[in-house]
Design an enzyme around this catalytic site. Structure first.
Site, PDB file in Angstrom:
ATOM      1  N   CYS A  98      38.423  45.145  38.544  1.00  0.00           N
ATOM      2  CA  CYS A  98      37.624  45.783  39.581  1.00  0.00           C
ATOM      3  C   CYS A  98      38.523  46.378  40.660  1.00  0.00           C
ATOM      4  O   CYS A  98      39.531  45.788  41.032  1.00  0.00           O
ATOM      5  CB  CYS A  98      36.684  44.753  40.205  1.00  0.00           C
ATOM      6  SG  CYS A  98      35.249  44.418  39.188  1.00  0.00           S
ATOM      7  N   ARG A 148      30.403  43.478  32.771  1.00  0.00           N
ATOM      8  CA  ARG A 148      31.693  42.791  32.621  1.00  0.00           C
ATOM      9  C   ARG A 148      31.557  41.294  32.850  1.00  0.00           C
ATOM     10  O   ARG A 148      32.323  40.505  32.308  1.00  0.00           O
ATOM     11  CB  ARG A 148      32.700  43.327  33.656  1.00  0.00           C
ATOM     12  CG  ARG A 148      33.176  44.723  33.371  1.00  0.00           C
ATOM     13  CD  ARG A 148      34.222  45.117  34.372  1.00  0.00           C
ATOM     14  NE  ARG A 148      35.203  44.041  34.460  1.00  0.00           N
ATOM     15  CZ  ARG A 148      36.143  43.944  35.361  1.00  0.00           C
ATOM     16  NH1 ARG A 148      36.240  44.861  36.292  1.00  0.00           N
ATOM     17  NH2 ARG A 148      36.991  42.958  35.372  1.00  0.00           N
ATOM     18  N   ASP A 165      33.819  36.597  45.866  1.00  0.00           N
ATOM     19  CA  ASP A 165      32.927  37.131  44.829  1.00  0.00           C
ATOM     20  C   ASP A 165      31.449  37.004  45.206  1.00  0.00           C
ATOM     21  O   ASP A 165      30.582  37.472  44.459  1.00  0.00           O
ATOM     22  CB  ASP A 165      33.179  36.424  43.483  1.00  0.00           C
ATOM     23  CG  ASP A 165      34.524  36.808  42.884  1.00  0.00           C
ATOM     24  OD1 ASP A 165      35.151  37.766  43.371  1.00  0.00           O
ATOM     25  OD2 ASP A 165      34.961  36.133  41.922  1.00  0.00           O
ATOM     26  N   LYS A 225      32.833  33.029  33.524  1.00  0.00           N
ATOM     27  CA  LYS A 225      33.728  34.076  33.019  1.00  0.00           C
ATOM     28  C   LYS A 225      35.173  33.810  33.429  1.00  0.00           C
ATOM     29  O   LYS A 225      36.084  33.897  32.613  1.00  0.00           O
ATOM     30  CB  LYS A 225      33.274  35.439  33.576  1.00  0.00           C
ATOM     31  CG  LYS A 225      34.311  36.539  33.400  1.00  0.00           C
ATOM     32  CD  LYS A 225      33.897  37.830  34.074  1.00  0.00           C
ATOM     33  CE  LYS A 225      34.235  37.956  35.528  1.00  0.00           C
ATOM     34  NZ  LYS A 225      35.524  38.516  35.884  1.00  0.00           N
ATOM     35  N   ASN A 226      35.361  33.480  34.700  1.00  0.00           N
ATOM     36  CA  ASN A 226      36.740  33.372  35.198  1.00  0.00           C
ATOM     37  C   ASN A 226      37.441  32.088  34.760  1.00  0.00           C
ATOM     38  O   ASN A 226      38.652  31.945  34.969  1.00  0.00           O
ATOM     39  CB  ASN A 226      36.779  33.531  36.725  1.00  0.00           C
ATOM     40  CG  ASN A 226      36.477  34.977  37.113  1.00  0.00           C
ATOM     41  OD1 ASN A 226      36.522  35.882  36.273  1.00  0.00           O
ATOM     42  ND2 ASN A 226      36.168  35.198  38.376  1.00  0.00           N
ATOM     43  N   ARG A 268      45.730  44.322  44.747  1.00  0.00           N
ATOM     44  CA  ARG A 268      45.875  43.338  43.676  1.00  0.00           C
ATOM     45  C   ARG A 268      47.308  43.213  43.150  1.00  0.00           C
ATOM     46  O   ARG A 268      47.613  43.522  41.989  1.00  0.00           O
ATOM     47  CB  ARG A 268      44.862  43.611  42.558  1.00  0.00           C
ATOM     48  CG  ARG A 268      43.477  43.836  43.132  1.00  0.00           C
ATOM     49  CD  ARG A 268      42.369  43.616  42.180  1.00  0.00           C
ATOM     50  NE  ARG A 268      42.169  42.235  41.793  1.00  0.00           N
ATOM     51  CZ  ARG A 268      41.159  41.839  41.037  1.00  0.00           C
ATOM     52  NH1 ARG A 268      40.292  42.709  40.594  1.00  0.00           N
ATOM     53  NH2 ARG A 268      41.029  40.579  40.719  1.00  0.00           N
TER      54      ARG A 268
END
Ligand code: EPZ
Length: 430
Positions: A117, A397, A305, A22-23, A122
C-alpha cells in the site's frame, strides 16, 4: 473494472465471523520454507496477498496447495531457486519476508523489492541493519534486495524504529543462525508473537516475543509442524467500527479480545457499548457518537491500520476530534474522498482535525489503499443515498468476502462492473 455499488443508511445488525490474520499468515507462509519437512497450516485467509505469496512460492519449487479454502500444505524440500523475481511480488509488501526465510535456511536470497500500500516511504533500513548484524552482505541491486552470508552469527541488535517487518525478518534469519541473537526495541504486535509461536512449533528457540526484547538461540534446523493462524485483529476492528459508523449492533465472532483492547477503549470513549465474551465482542451504537483524540502507535497502542476507520466514525461525531498518525506519513489520502461525502476534516501533516457533522452523503469514490478502502466502504454504508467505490482490488488484498460479510449484516452492497449493473442495483434497492 469491478466496483462496489452501495446504498447507505441501514444500521448493520447481526453476527460476523473473523478469518485468519493476513499479517500473521504472510510471514508464516514465508517461514514454512525454512524446513524440508511438510507444514500444515490452518486459518489462512483467502485474500489476494496470501494468494500472491503462495503462487510465488510455488514458482520457487515449493509444493504449496490449499487443501480446503483456509488450509494450506507446504513442502519446500525441492526449492529450485533463492532468486525470486516474480513480478507480482512487487505488489505485496510481505514479499520481503522471503529474504529472512531464505537467508536463514540457504544463507542467500535475492527478492524483488516490495511495494504494497502507498501509505508512506516505507524504508527497509532496519531489515538491512539486522541482516548485516547477523553477518550477511546485503545490497539493493537491479530492483531487488540481495543478501548472502558464509554463515550467520547471532548478534545483539537494537532497532532504531519499532518495525513489525524488520522484527519478523530478523527473527526468521536469526532462528537458523549460530548462537544467540537479542532484538531490542522489537515490535510487539500479535502477528510477531504468532510467527514466534509458529517457529517454536518447528523447533526454534525464541523467547520474549510480545515484549520489546526478543531472545533467539539459533538452531541448526527446523522440522515440520501443524499450526493455526490467529484471528485478524484489523478485520475484527473494522467490523466493530462498522457497527459504530452505521449506528448498528454487530457481534464480531472468532476474535482474541486482548488484541482488541485499544480499539474497544476508543469505541467506549466515543459512546458505543461494547460487550466482551470469550471469543467474541458485541458493539452497539445506540447513542450519538462523541468526539475524541487518538494517536496511532505500535502495539498495544491504537493501530495505524485502524486509523481510517476511526476517522470515518469521528467525522460523524459531536464536536471536534484530532487524529494523529505517527507510523506512516502518507496515510490521510482518503480524506479527500470523505470530504466529497460531506466530512469536515482538515489535514495538516500527520494530524487530522475533524469537525463532526451529522451524516455522509453518497458519492463515487476510490479506494486509495487497503484499510482506507474498507473505511470508505463503511462511510458509504452510513451515507444517505448511493455510492460507488472504485479500485476494490486494494480491499481484496486483505479482506476476505468483504461485501458478502457486510451483506450478512444487512448491508446493501454488490460488486458491479458496468453502469447498467449500477442501474439494476438501484432498481433492486430503490
Ligand atoms: C506492517 O507493515 C503491516 N504489513 C502494515 O499493514 C501495518 O500498517 C504496519 O506493519 C504497522 O503496524 C504487514 O504486516 C505485511 P513497519 P510494515 O515496518 O512491516 C518505519 C495493512 O494494511 N520503518 O512496522 O511495513 C516505516 O517507514 C498493512 O495490512 C523504517 O523506518 O511496517 C514506518 O514508519 C499496511 N525502517 C514504521 O517504521 C525500516 O526498516 C513502521 O513500519 C522499517 C520500517
Amino acid at each position: 473494472m469491478e466496483q462496489y455499488a452501495i446504498k447507505g443508511g441501514n444500521p448493520l445488525v447481526g453476527e460476523v465471523e473473523i478469518g485468519g490474520a493476513k499479517n500473521a499468515a504472510l510471514p508464516i507462509l514465508a517461514a514454512s520454507l525454512m524446513t524440508d519437512e511438510t507444514v500444515y497450516l490452518e486459518n489462512i485467509p483467502d485474500v489476494r496477498d496470501t494468494n500472491v505469496l503462495l503462487d510465488a512460492m510455488e514458482g520457487m519449487g515449493v509444493l504449496a496447495k490449499r487443501d480446503e479454502r483456509h488450509k494450506a500444505v507446504l513442502n519446500a524440500a525441492n526449492i529450485n531457486t533463492t532468486d525470486v523475481k516474480d513480478e507480482k511480488l512487487k505488489r505485496i509488501r510481505a514479499s520481503y519476508y522471503l529474504v529472512g526465510a531464505l537467508l536463514g535456511k540457504y544463507k542467500e536470497a535475492s527478492v524483488v523489492l516490495p511495494g504494497g500500500c502507498d501509505i508512506g516511504s516505507r524504508a527497509i533500513d532496519q531489515h538491512i541493519k539486522g541482516f548485516r548484524a547477523l553477518g550477511a552482505d546485503v545490497r539493493i541491486e537491479f530492483g531487488a534486495i540481495k543478501a548472502k552470508a558464509e554463515r550467520l552469527q547471532g548478534s545483539h541488535i537494537y532497532m532504531d524504529v519499532v518495525s513489525v517487518g524488520a522484527t519478523i525478518n530478523v527473527m526468521m534469519a536469526a532462528t537458523l543462525a549460530e548462537g544467540k541473537t537479542i532484538i531490542e526495541n522489537a515490535a510487539k504486535e500479535p502477528h510477531v508473537v504468532d510467527l514466534a509461536n509458529f517457529l517454536n512449533s518447528m523447533g526454534a528457540n525464541i523467547r520474549g516475543a510480545g515484549t520489546d526484547v526478543i531472545r533467539i538461540k539459533g538452531v541448526p534446523r527446523l522440522h515440520g509442524t501443524e499450526y493455526a493462524v490467529i484471528p485478524d485483529q484489523i478485520e475484527a476492528g473494522t467490523f466493530m467500527f462498522a457497527a459504530a459508523i452505521t449506528k448498528g449492533d454487530v457481534t464480531v465472532k472468532n476474535v482474541i479480545t486482548k488484541h482488541l483492547e485499544s480499539i474497544t477503549s476508543k469505541l467506549l470513549e466515543i459512546g458505543c457499548e461494547v460487550e466482551e465474551a470469550d471469543d467474541c465482542v458485541r458493539v452497539v451504537a445506540s447513542k450519538p457518537l462523541r468526539h475524541t483524540q487518538v494517536k496511532t502507535l505500535p502495539y498495544p497502542g491504537f493501530p495505524t491500520d485502524m486509523q481510517p476507520q476511526i476517522t470515518v466514525a469521528l467525522a460523524m461525531s459531536q464536536g471536534t476530534s484530532i487524529v494523529t498518525e505517527s507510523i506512516f506519513e502518507n496515510r490521510f489520502k482518503y480524506v479527500d474522498e470523505l470530504i466529497r461525502m460531506g466530512a469536515n476534516i482538515k489535514v495538516e501533516g500527520n494530524i487530522a482535525v475533524i469537525n463532526g457533522m451529522t451524516h455522509y452523503t453518497g458519492a463515487s469514490i476510490s479506494a486509495p489503499d487497503l484499510r482506507a478502502g474498507a473505511a470508505l466502504v463503511l462511510a458509504a454504508l452510513a451515507a444517505e443515498g448511493y455510492s460507488t467505490v472504485d479500485d476494490i482490488r486494494y480491499i481484496e488484498r486483505g479482506y476476505e468476502d468483504f461485501p458478502q460479510k457486510l451483506q450478512g449484516l444487512g448491508a446493501q452492497i454488490e460488486v458491479i462492473e458496468t453502469e447498467r449493473d449500477f442501474q439494476k442495483f438501484k432498481l433492486k434497492t430503490g
